[in-house]
Structure formats: structure tokens, C-alpha cells
Write a protein that holds these residues in place. Structure first.
Motif, PDB file in Angstrom:
ATOM      1  N   MET A 103      -6.622   5.420   4.073  1.00 52.49           N
ATOM      2  CA  MET A 103      -7.649   4.559   4.643  1.00 52.49           C
ATOM      3  C   MET A 103      -8.162   3.567   3.603  1.00 52.49           C
ATOM      4  O   MET A 103      -8.476   3.934   2.478  1.00 52.49           O
ATOM      5  CB  MET A 103      -8.807   5.418   5.157  1.00 52.49           C
ATOM      6  N   SER A 104      -8.163   2.299   3.986  1.00 53.06           N
ATOM      7  CA  SER A 104      -8.644   1.245   3.096  1.00 53.06           C
ATOM      8  C   SER A 104      -8.951   0.015   3.927  1.00 53.06           C
ATOM      9  O   SER A 104      -8.844   0.039   5.153  1.00 53.06           O
ATOM     10  CB  SER A 104      -7.590   0.924   2.033  1.00 53.06           C
ATOM     11  N   ASP A 105      -9.307  -1.070   3.233  1.00 55.17           N
ATOM     12  CA  ASP A 105      -9.627  -2.316   3.923  1.00 55.17           C
ATOM     13  C   ASP A 105      -8.422  -2.922   4.629  1.00 55.17           C
ATOM     14  O   ASP A 105      -8.582  -3.732   5.533  1.00 55.17           O
ATOM     15  CB  ASP A 105     -10.193  -3.342   2.937  1.00 55.17           C
ATOM     16  N   ASP A 106      -7.208  -2.554   4.209  1.00 54.42           N
ATOM     17  CA  ASP A 106      -6.027  -3.194   4.791  1.00 54.42           C
ATOM     18  C   ASP A 106      -5.194  -2.255   5.667  1.00 54.42           C
ATOM     19  O   ASP A 106      -4.072  -2.570   6.029  1.00 54.42           O
ATOM     20  CB  ASP A 106      -5.144  -3.797   3.690  1.00 54.42           C
ATOM     21  N   PHE A 107      -5.737  -1.096   6.045  1.00 55.57           N
ATOM     22  CA  PHE A 107      -4.982  -0.141   6.859  1.00 55.57           C
ATOM     23  C   PHE A 107      -5.895   0.563   7.845  1.00 55.57           C
ATOM     24  O   PHE A 107      -7.021   0.940   7.517  1.00 55.57           O
ATOM     25  CB  PHE A 107      -4.313   0.912   5.970  1.00 55.57           C
ATOM     26  N   VAL A 108      -5.385   0.746   9.064  1.00 53.50           N
ATOM     27  CA  VAL A 108      -6.096   1.530  10.062  1.00 53.50           C
ATOM     28  C   VAL A 108      -5.075   2.307  10.906  1.00 53.50           C
ATOM     29  O   VAL A 108      -3.985   1.812  11.178  1.00 53.50           O
ATOM     30  CB  VAL A 108      -7.006   0.649  10.955  1.00 53.50           C
ATOM     31  N   LEU A 109      -5.431   3.519  11.236  1.00 52.56           N
ATOM     32  CA  LEU A 109      -4.639   4.361  12.130  1.00 52.56           C
ATOM     33  C   LEU A 109      -5.471   4.576  13.374  1.00 52.56           C
ATOM     34  O   LEU A 109      -6.632   5.005  13.278  1.00 52.56           O
ATOM     35  CB  LEU A 109      -4.325   5.703  11.457  1.00 52.56           C
ATOM     36  N   VAL A 110      -4.929   4.226  14.522  1.00 56.98           N
ATOM     37  CA  VAL A 110      -5.614   4.501  15.786  1.00 56.98           C
ATOM     38  C   VAL A 110      -4.673   5.309  16.659  1.00 56.98           C
ATOM     39  O   VAL A 110      -3.450   5.127  16.613  1.00 56.98           O
ATOM     40  CB  VAL A 110      -6.054   3.217  16.528  1.00 56.98           C
ATOM     41  N   THR A 111      -5.240   6.214  17.409  1.00 58.32           N
ATOM     42  CA  THR A 111      -4.436   7.012  18.316  1.00 58.32           C
ATOM     43  C   THR A 111      -4.786   6.611  19.734  1.00 58.32           C
ATOM     44  O   THR A 111      -5.919   6.263  20.035  1.00 58.32           O
ATOM     45  CB  THR A 111      -4.673   8.520  18.108  1.00 58.32           C
ATOM     46  N   VAL A 112      -3.786   6.643  20.594  1.00 56.85           N
ATOM     47  CA  VAL A 112      -3.980   6.312  22.003  1.00 56.85           C
ATOM     48  C   VAL A 112      -3.608   7.545  22.813  1.00 56.85           C
ATOM     49  O   VAL A 112      -2.446   7.958  22.837  1.00 56.85           O
ATOM     50  CB  VAL A 112      -3.112   5.103  22.427  1.00 56.85           C
ATOM     51  N   TYR A 160       6.095   9.824   5.526  1.00 57.57           N
ATOM     52  CA  TYR A 160       6.537   8.639   6.266  1.00 57.57           C
ATOM     53  C   TYR A 160       5.423   7.582   6.308  1.00 57.57           C
ATOM     54  O   TYR A 160       5.670   6.399   6.042  1.00 57.57           O
ATOM     55  CB  TYR A 160       6.970   9.020   7.687  1.00 57.57           C
ATOM     56  N   LEU A 161       4.211   8.012   6.642  1.00 53.18           N
ATOM     57  CA  LEU A 161       3.085   7.067   6.702  1.00 53.18           C
ATOM     58  C   LEU A 161       2.833   6.433   5.336  1.00 53.18           C
ATOM     59  O   LEU A 161       2.683   5.215   5.226  1.00 53.18           O
ATOM     60  CB  LEU A 161       1.820   7.762   7.198  1.00 53.18           C
ATOM     61  N   ARG A 162       2.793   7.262   4.320  1.00 52.38           N
ATOM     62  CA  ARG A 162       2.542   6.770   2.960  1.00 52.38           C
ATOM     63  C   ARG A 162       3.601   5.737   2.565  1.00 52.38           C
ATOM     64  O   ARG A 162       3.272   4.645   2.097  1.00 52.38           O
ATOM     65  CB  ARG A 162       2.534   7.939   1.979  1.00 52.38           C
ATOM     66  N   ASN A 163       4.875   6.060   2.779  1.00 57.33           N
ATOM     67  CA  ASN A 163       5.968   5.145   2.425  1.00 57.33           C
ATOM     68  C   ASN A 163       5.911   3.850   3.234  1.00 57.33           C
ATOM     69  O   ASN A 163       6.105   2.765   2.690  1.00 57.33           O
ATOM     70  CB  ASN A 163       7.331   5.815   2.608  1.00 57.33           C
ATOM     71  N   SER A 164       5.670   3.955   4.538  1.00 59.92           N
ATOM     72  CA  SER A 164       5.611   2.768   5.395  1.00 59.92           C
ATOM     73  C   SER A 164       4.461   1.855   5.004  1.00 59.92           C
ATOM     74  O   SER A 164       4.637   0.633   4.897  1.00 59.92           O
ATOM     75  CB  SER A 164       5.456   3.176   6.867  1.00 59.92           C
ATOM     76  N   ILE A 165       3.293   2.436   4.787  1.00 62.10           N
ATOM     77  CA  ILE A 165       2.113   1.636   4.446  1.00 62.10           C
ATOM     78  C   ILE A 165       2.299   0.979   3.081  1.00 62.10           C
ATOM     79  O   ILE A 165       2.041  -0.223   2.920  1.00 62.10           O
ATOM     80  CB  ILE A 165       0.827   2.500   4.457  1.00 62.10           C
ATOM     81  N   ASN A 166       2.780   1.741   2.119  1.00 60.72           N
ATOM     82  CA  ASN A 166       2.991   1.179   0.775  1.00 60.72           C
ATOM     83  C   ASN A 166       4.063   0.092   0.775  1.00 60.72           C
ATOM     84  O   ASN A 166       3.934  -0.910   0.072  1.00 60.72           O
ATOM     85  CB  ASN A 166       3.312   2.283  -0.226  1.00 60.72           C
ATOM     86  N   ARG A 167       5.118   0.261   1.589  1.00 58.89           N
ATOM     87  CA  ARG A 167       6.160  -0.763   1.707  1.00 58.89           C
ATOM     88  C   ARG A 167       5.569  -2.053   2.266  1.00 58.89           C
ATOM     89  O   ARG A 167       5.796  -3.143   1.736  1.00 58.89           O
ATOM     90  CB  ARG A 167       7.308  -0.274   2.576  1.00 58.89           C
TER      91      ARG A 167
END
Length: 169
Positions: free
Chosen positions: A82-91, A154-161
Motif C-alpha cells: 500500500m502506497s500513494d501509487d498502488f491500490v487493491l480493490v476487491t469486487v 505475484y502481487l509484489r512482482n507485478s507492482i514492482n515491475r
């Protein structure tokens, strides 16, 4: 009895999805379709309000396989990333607000939950099975689609990429 009701609800929602989204395609590189949804707290949320951020949109229902294992892991990843440039939302797809709220409370979820009781957003995204995650880049394009629960790695790698790609541009 409650389990049977959940399965019937999920089956009905998914049956509607299968029949109504055969021709629709969401592909990597395409603009993510805009949607407006109510959060579990009653606030209206627009996908476009997250423009300029990396967004993970995760479609799910409480009857999904491994739900009770996956959400604590997602919660950990969400708090770490979680940071200023990332958000996870669930539907939450095809379930009532009360069912989604009970599921969230049982898991101690702090991740934002949007409601898609009539499966309208799921149809818009051509969802044919859940869980499924859409990774959306800062410019609003679909960067990746993952069937199943995304792992922390997976999330960490995708977000960092995507963060590093943004620095290059």
C-alpha cells in the motif's frame, strides 16, 4: 443449508455471466473498462478515480475455493505494498451486501470491497470464472490478468515491475 445457498447463488451468477459475455474480451494492453460501484460502506467508487495509480481489481465471492486462505495473504500483501501509487480493490460478485460483509468480517478484511450484486461489472469485464484479478497500470490499461487468487509474490512482482516501468517512461 447456508453453504448450499451460497453455491446456488454463485452458480446462478456465473451462469448469467457465461451466457452474457461470450463475445466480450478484455485483453492486456486494452483500456480497462470504467465502472462505478458502491463500496461495502456505501460510498460510490469510480475506477477512473484511481488514474495515476497501479490498481489491482480482484473479482471474488465468498464461495470461491480457498477464500479463507487467500484473503489473509492478500491482506498481508496489501499492507506491505500500500502506497500513494498502488491500490487493491476487491469486487464481490453476485452476492448481497450482507453476505459480502459477513465474509469480510469473518476474515478481518481491511481491503476495500466493492459490491456487484447484479454482476454488471463482472459482465463488463467478461468474467467467466472467479476469482480473477486485473492488474491495471497507472495509465488505465490492463497490464495483466490472473485467473485464481494472486499470491503475495505475484502481487509484489507485478507492482514492482509496473513501478519500474513508470520510472523509465
Amino acid at each position: 443449508m447456508r453453504t448450499a445457498f451460497r453455491l446456488l447463488t454463485a452458480f446462478t451468477a456465473l451462469s448469467l455471466l457465461f451466457t452474457q459475455c461470450r463475445d466480450a474480451r478484455i485483453m492486456k494492453g486494452n483500456q480497462a473498462p470504467e465502472f462505478i460501484a458502491k463500496s461495502i460502506d456505501g460510498n460510490e467508487v469510480r475506477l477512473s478515480s484511481y488514474r495515476g495509480k497501479i490498481v489491482v481489481v480482484l473479482f471474488w465471492a465468498s464461495c470461491c475455493t480457498d477464500f479463507t486462505v487467500a484473503f489473509p495473504r492478500l491482506q498481508n500483501a496489501y499492507q506491505e505494498l500500500m502506497s500513494d501509487d498502488f491500490v487493491l480493490v476487491t469486487v464481490n460478485v453476485g452476492e448481497t451486501k450482507s453476505i459480502a460483509k459477513i465474509a469480510a468480517n469473518l476474515q478481518g478484511m481491511k481491503i476495500p470491497i466493492l459490491l456487484d450484486e447484479q454482476s454488471e461489472i463482472a459482465r463488463l469485464y467478461a468474467i467467466t470464472s472467479i476469482p480473477v484479478a486485473f492488474i491495471i497500470s497507472k495509465d488505465g490499461k490492463v497490464a495483466d490478468i490472473l485467473l485464481g487468487w494472486p499470491s503475495e509474490k505475484y502481487l509484489r512482482n507485478s507492482i514492482n515491475r509496473l513501478r519500474s516501468e513508470g520510472k523509465d517512461g
